[in-house]
Design a protein around this motif. Sequence first.
Motif, mmCIF file in Angstrom:
data_model
loop_
_atom_site.group_PDB
_atom_site.id
_atom_site.type_symbol
_atom_site.label_atom_id
_atom_site.label_comp_id
_atom_site.label_asym_id
_atom_site.label_seq_id
_atom_site.Cartn_x
_atom_site.Cartn_y
_atom_site.Cartn_z
ATOM 1 N N UNK A 100 0.801 -1.224 0.000
ATOM 2 C CA UNK A 100 0.000 0.000 0.000
ATOM 3 C C UNK A 100 0.836 1.278 0.000
ATOM 4 N N UNK A 101 2.098 1.160 0.407
ATOM 5 C CA UNK A 101 2.937 2.348 0.536
ATOM 6 C C UNK A 101 2.670 3.143 1.795
ATOM 7 N N UNK A 102 1.787 2.640 2.655
ATOM 8 C CA UNK A 102 1.459 3.330 3.909
ATOM 9 C C UNK A 102 2.496 3.017 4.982
ATOM 10 N N UNK A 103 2.665 3.980 5.895
ATOM 11 C CA UNK A 103 3.467 3.718 7.090
ATOM 12 C C UNK A 103 2.566 3.050 8.118
ATOM 13 N N UNK A 104 2.960 1.867 8.567
ATOM 14 C CA UNK A 104 2.175 1.124 9.544
ATOM 15 C C UNK A 104 2.969 0.947 10.827
ATOM 16 N N UNK A 105 2.299 1.112 11.947
ATOM 17 C CA UNK A 105 2.912 0.687 13.204
ATOM 18 C C UNK A 105 2.562 -0.782 13.421
ATOM 19 N N UNK A 106 2.972 -1.353 14.554
ATOM 20 C CA UNK A 106 2.749 -2.779 14.760
ATOM 21 C C UNK A 106 1.260 -3.111 14.778
ATOM 22 N N UNK A 159 10.146 13.025 9.180
ATOM 23 C CA UNK A 159 10.211 14.481 9.334
ATOM 24 C C UNK A 159 8.943 15.027 9.976
ATOM 25 N N UNK A 160 7.799 14.480 9.597
ATOM 26 C CA UNK A 160 6.533 14.926 10.195
ATOM 27 C C UNK A 160 6.496 14.594 11.682
ATOM 28 N N UNK A 161 6.951 13.398 12.032
ATOM 29 C CA UNK A 161 6.978 13.012 13.438
ATOM 30 C C UNK A 161 7.931 13.867 14.246
ATOM 31 N N UNK A 162 9.074 14.181 13.661
ATOM 32 C CA UNK A 162 10.048 15.048 14.334
ATOM 33 C C UNK A 162 9.458 16.432 14.559
ATOM 34 N N UNK A 163 8.765 16.965 13.556
ATOM 35 C CA UNK A 163 8.154 18.284 13.708
ATOM 36 C C UNK A 163 7.131 18.286 14.844
ATOM 37 N N UNK A 214 1.828 2.454 22.769
ATOM 38 C CA UNK A 214 2.527 3.737 22.701
ATOM 39 C C UNK A 214 1.576 4.835 22.240
ATOM 40 N N UNK A 215 0.620 4.484 21.390
ATOM 41 C CA UNK A 215 -0.377 5.467 20.959
ATOM 42 C C UNK A 215 -1.141 6.031 22.158
ATOM 43 N N UNK A 216 -1.516 5.164 23.088
ATOM 44 C CA UNK A 216 -2.226 5.649 24.262
ATOM 45 C C UNK A 216 -1.338 6.561 25.095
ATOM 46 N N UNK A 217 -0.054 6.229 25.189
ATOM 47 C CA UNK A 217 0.859 7.078 25.968
ATOM 48 C C UNK A 217 0.991 8.454 25.329
ATOM 49 N N UNK A 218 1.092 8.501 24.003
ATOM 50 C CA UNK A 218 1.169 9.784 23.302
ATOM 51 C C UNK A 218 -0.119 10.581 23.523
ATOM 52 N N UNK A 232 -6.603 7.816 18.230
ATOM 53 C CA UNK A 232 -5.645 6.724 18.216
ATOM 54 C C UNK A 232 -5.565 6.142 16.805
ATOM 55 N N UNK A 233 -4.355 5.922 16.340
ATOM 56 C CA UNK A 233 -4.158 5.410 14.986
ATOM 57 C C UNK A 233 -4.057 6.481 13.934
ATOM 58 N N UNK A 234 -4.098 7.757 14.330
ATOM 59 C CA UNK A 234 -3.976 8.839 13.353
ATOM 60 C C UNK A 234 -2.588 8.808 12.717
ATOM 61 N N UNK A 235 -2.499 9.295 11.496
ATOM 62 C CA UNK A 235 -1.219 9.265 10.791
ATOM 63 C C UNK A 235 -0.164 10.079 11.522
ATOM 64 N N UNK A 236 -0.566 11.190 12.124
ATOM 65 C CA UNK A 236 0.398 12.019 12.856
ATOM 66 C C UNK A 236 1.011 11.245 14.013
ATOM 67 N N UNK A 237 0.198 10.510 14.746
ATOM 68 C CA UNK A 237 0.729 9.724 15.864
ATOM 69 C C UNK A 237 1.625 8.585 15.365
ATOM 70 N N UNK A 238 1.280 7.988 14.233
ATOM 71 C CA UNK A 238 2.133 6.933 13.682
ATOM 72 C C UNK A 238 3.460 7.527 13.220
ATOM 73 N N UNK A 239 3.421 8.720 12.617
ATOM 74 C CA UNK A 239 4.654 9.401 12.232
ATOM 75 C C UNK A 239 5.508 9.710 13.456
ATOM 76 N N UNK A 240 4.867 10.130 14.539
ATOM 77 C CA UNK A 240 5.606 10.399 15.774
ATOM 78 C C UNK A 240 6.207 9.110 16.324
#
Length: 260
Positions: A100-106, A159-163, A214-218, A232-240
Amino acid sequence: MIRLSGLGLALVAVAACTPAAPPETHLDAPFERLQSGYDFLTPETQALQDDTFSNPGYLWVDRGAELFNTSDADAPSCASCHTTGLAGVAASYPAIDSDSGQLLNLEGRINTCRERHQHLPALDYESDALRALSAYIANQSHGLPLSVDISGAAATHYANGRDYFFTRRGQLNLSCHQCHDQNAGKRLRGDTISQGHGNGFPAYRLEWQTLGSLQRRIFDCDTGVRAEPLPLGSQTYIDLELYLSARANGLAMESPAIRR
């Protein structure tokens, strides 16, 4: 009139003595020595994490093993594909899905496998089943170093997560950087501020009295600075998550860790 709790007042004090970092001060390796959140625990809590019989996180690991090996007439088990186990896999997530080209967390990887290969519905974030499966898979990488890839398609997400990590937000006007870089090791009420690494998640937090991602902790961190948390599960949180994992590359996986 906004009334702040003791924690809120303590965080305001942190904000007052730590000016915002301009973009050019973004540091991907700000510490002379990477330290897991384990290093900031009391000896008693460290002992609880180390004892696999007393560590309550292993209740979810055991449940995850059952789910991983369960099949029915309509869906094969996870184990039927992953016959040799998944050692090292969790240590490489978040990662780009090649299809899919998507960034996935576990958690996203588990749900993608369920939908794509088992023809099962995705599990809700923080559902007992998803926490159990992620704990079981993460535990198979216990002791192995984090090794996420931030090249290619992952670079923009990094880069988005770092920002996001460096952005002040909420009524307390604080960023992740101000706590976990500038004030790591200092006391905040009864706790010690860690370097903010996620190598122990899914983790059992004493504050929650349960296992969480980790999503809940964020999500809780955003709530703590009086910011509007993202779903929870938003792309911004996955980037972070990708940024947090990359800056912790080399730290050993500890899930299920114990955290305060």
